[in-house]
Design a protein around this motif. Structure first.
Motif, PDB file in Angstrom:
ATOM      1  N   GLU A  35       0.992  -0.914  -0.242  1.00 32.90           N
ATOM      2  CA  GLU A  35       0.071  -0.172   0.186  1.00 32.90           C
ATOM      3  C   GLU A  35       0.976   1.524  -0.257  1.00 32.90           C
ATOM      4  O   GLU A  35       1.942   1.596   0.690  1.00 32.90           O
ATOM      5  CB  GLU A  35      -0.633  -0.270   1.223  1.00 32.90           C
ATOM      6  CG  GLU A  35      -1.648   1.064   1.699  1.00 32.90           C
ATOM      7  CD  GLU A  35      -2.349   2.048   0.551  1.00 32.90           C
ATOM      8  OE1 GLU A  35      -3.292   1.602  -0.274  1.00 32.90           O
ATOM      9  OE2 GLU A  35      -2.401   3.120   0.040  1.00 32.90           O
ATOM     10  N   LYS A  36       0.768   1.815  -0.861  1.00 35.28           N
ATOM     11  CA  LYS A  36       1.222   3.314  -1.220  1.00 35.28           C
ATOM     12  C   LYS A  36       0.880   4.160   0.359  1.00 35.28           C
ATOM     13  O   LYS A  36       2.216   5.420   1.091  1.00 35.28           O
ATOM     14  CB  LYS A  36       1.080   3.998  -2.204  1.00 35.28           C
ATOM     15  CG  LYS A  36      -0.127   4.425  -2.742  1.00 35.28           C
ATOM     16  CD  LYS A  36      -0.388   5.203  -3.358  1.00 35.28           C
ATOM     17  CE  LYS A  36      -0.137   6.969  -3.435  1.00 35.28           C
ATOM     18  NZ  LYS A  36      -0.806   7.642  -4.200  1.00 35.28           N
ATOM     19  N   PRO A 131       4.626   3.439  -2.578  1.00 33.28           N
ATOM     20  CA  PRO A 131       4.291   3.268  -3.522  1.00 33.28           C
ATOM     21  C   PRO A 131       4.629   2.466  -5.274  1.00 33.28           C
ATOM     22  O   PRO A 131       5.394   2.828  -5.056  1.00 33.28           O
ATOM     23  CB  PRO A 131       4.170   4.195  -4.705  1.00 33.28           C
ATOM     24  CG  PRO A 131       4.561   5.595  -3.373  1.00 33.28           C
ATOM     25  CD  PRO A 131       5.347   4.405  -2.132  1.00 33.28           C
ATOM     26  N   SER A 167      -5.751   6.826  -4.425  1.00 31.67           N
ATOM     27  CA  SER A 167      -6.456   6.688  -5.300  1.00 31.67           C
ATOM     28  C   SER A 167      -6.046   7.523  -6.384  1.00 31.67           C
ATOM     29  O   SER A 167      -6.660   8.456  -7.185  1.00 31.67           O
ATOM     30  CB  SER A 167      -7.670   6.268  -6.293  1.00 31.67           C
ATOM     31  OG  SER A 167      -8.385   7.130  -5.267  1.00 31.67           O
TER      32      SER A 167
END
Ligand SMILES: Cc1cc2nc3c(=O)[nH]c(=O)nc-3n(C[C@H](O)[C@H](O)[C@H](O)COP(=O)(O)OP(=O)(O)OC[C@H]3O[C@@H](n4cnc5c(N)ncnc54)[C@H](O)[C@@H]3O)c2cc1C
Length: 404
Positions: A35-36, A131, A167
């Motif tokens: 997950e970024k 990321p 997003s």
């Protein structure tokens, strides 16, 4: 180089459910969520005004863009199965009168916690603050950011709406790196901007209105709440027109309008009769009060202004029959010219995405790149407000997880 059997890029609705289902079905699987953001599931906290409208019990494939594709996924994971899945994590839910499902606690945090603790309990690795910008095929698997190797990969990075929740559209370039094509993207479920000056109505809310999107013909109708903003209109009824309006403005390049029926439950004759009766019983009142029994007062004033009939000192009794008919007609078809939307930054959903032609809806596996799967909003599937988009994210996530 860290090695995993499977990696999920994107740790929110689709990615978390995918990882959980995969690990539950195959406890031996060595799986990681990448997950970024500093934490997984940030967007879930913002959904449903902090209550998280998780699914909708009446959601069917025809409610969605690319219904035939969605149908295959919902055969396996319809809304009831999503509710069962959450129940299996200990989260209880309830449905309101419109079949919208919420956590019993009415707190989105409960939904996120149920997923987070399940991930922890199952021993799924989570890497945050990473990321992903590069994925290449390597030895029959994938190399991620030149740091992680995996045999199978799920991309669940969402669309490009609401980038402050992670997003930002970077998932599309990952899909392209692996040979996929992405359809034209439009912001959806986003406020509209209009040409007319609606500032006097800023903050005014009208419940249960009907909107018609039109050019020289009718394109789409929506019903629900409308909220006037600084430069336009918001609320569910307006936001559900956004993607179609954007597409018309861009593709057809025609003037695009929305016609608002503020009183869809009354036909024109009923409204005229009501107003004529009002003339008898409230004739001594100023025209300000003309619509005050059925609509917000300031909205009534704007309807009078739009008919060039507004003078504050004017009494209702002074209106003639023709003027009353004009006012009633205006209340049932109040036109605003749409100039655009508030864009991806303010959109709840992205319309468009990885082409459904390139994904097998029975498994969510790419038909171009073996071992690659997609789940959630990154795919060219979207739907109206009401729990439909999370239903899609959860259902496609569960299916992708099952199949890796
Ligand atoms: C304000 C708001 C309210 C909403 N309310 C509702 C609602 O009540 N009901 C409903 O059904 N829908 C709602 N939606 C829509 C719904 O939240 C989304 O459709 C759904 O979250 C999509 O899930 P997803 O997992 O596919 O993508 P996302 O939830 O967008 O998650 C994608 C994840 O991937 C991460 N990511 C992105 N790129 C990278 C990268 N390159 N590397 C690593 N990680 C990456 C992101 O940080 C994010 O955590 C709402 C949306 C918004 C913005």
């Amino acid at each position: 180089m860290r090695k995993y059997n499977a990696a999920v890029v994107g740790g929110c609705a689709a990615g978390m459910t995918a990882a959980i289902n995969a690990k539950r079905l195959n406890p031996e699987l060595n799986i990681v969520i990448i997950e970024k953001l500093p934490r997984i599931g940030k967007k879930i906290l913002a959904t449903g005004n902090g209550r998280c409208n998780m699914t909708n019990l009446s959601a069917v494939a025809s409610d969605y863009k690319n219904a035939d594709f969605v149908e295959k996924v919902f055969e396996k994971y319809p809304p009831e199965k999503v509710v069962d899945f959450f129940e299996s994590t200990g989260l209880l839910t309830y449905a309101d009168s419109e079949s919208r499902v919420y956590p019993r606690s009415n707190m989105a945090a409960s939904v996120l916690d149920s997923l987070r603790f399940e991930i922890e309990g199952l021993g799924i690795d989570v890497i945050c603050d990473m990321p992903v910008s590069e994925i290449t095929k390597k030895n029959g698997g994938f190399e991620i950011n030149r740091e992680i190797l995996c045999e199978k990969l799920i991309i669940a990075t969402g669309g490009k709406s609401s980038p402050s929740q992670g997003s930002d559209g970077s998932g599309y370039s990952l899909a392209k790196q692996l040979g996929h094509s992405v359809t034209k993207l439009y912001p959806s479920l986003v406020p509209l901007t209009v040409k007319e000056n609606v500032k006097p109505l800023k903050g005014v809310r009208a419940r249960n209105v009907e909107l018609t999107l039109k050019t020289d013909r009718e394109i789409k109708k929506t019903k629900g709440e409308l909220l006037f903003t600084d430069g336009g209109i918001s609320g569910i009824a307006a936001m559900e027109l956004a993607a179609a309006a954007e597409e018309l403005l861009e593709r057809v390049k025609q003037k695009t309008f929305t016609s608002i029926d503020f009183l869809p439950d009354m036909n024109l004759t009923q409204l005229i009769d009501y107003m004529l009766k009002l003339k008898d019983i409230k004739g001594y009142c100023s025209i300000d009060m003309l619509f005050s029994g059925i609509l917000p007062k300031s909205l009534g004033i704007e309807i009078c202004k739009a008919c060039s009939l507004y003078k504050q000192e004017k009494k209702i009794a002074r209106l003639n029959r023709r003027e009353i008919i004009n006012l009633a007609e205006k209340a049932k078809s109040f036109e605003l010219e749409i100039t655009g939307t508030k864009g991806f930054a303010n959109a709840q959903v992205t319309s468009g995405g990885v082409s459904i032609e390139e994904i097998n809806p029975e498994t969510m596996e790419s038909v171009i790149c073996k071992g690659l799967y997609f789940a959630g909003e990154i795919i060219d599937v979207d739907a109206p407000c009401g729990g439909y988009n999370l239903q899609w994210a959860f259902a496609s996530g569960l299916l992708a997880g099952e199949n890796i």
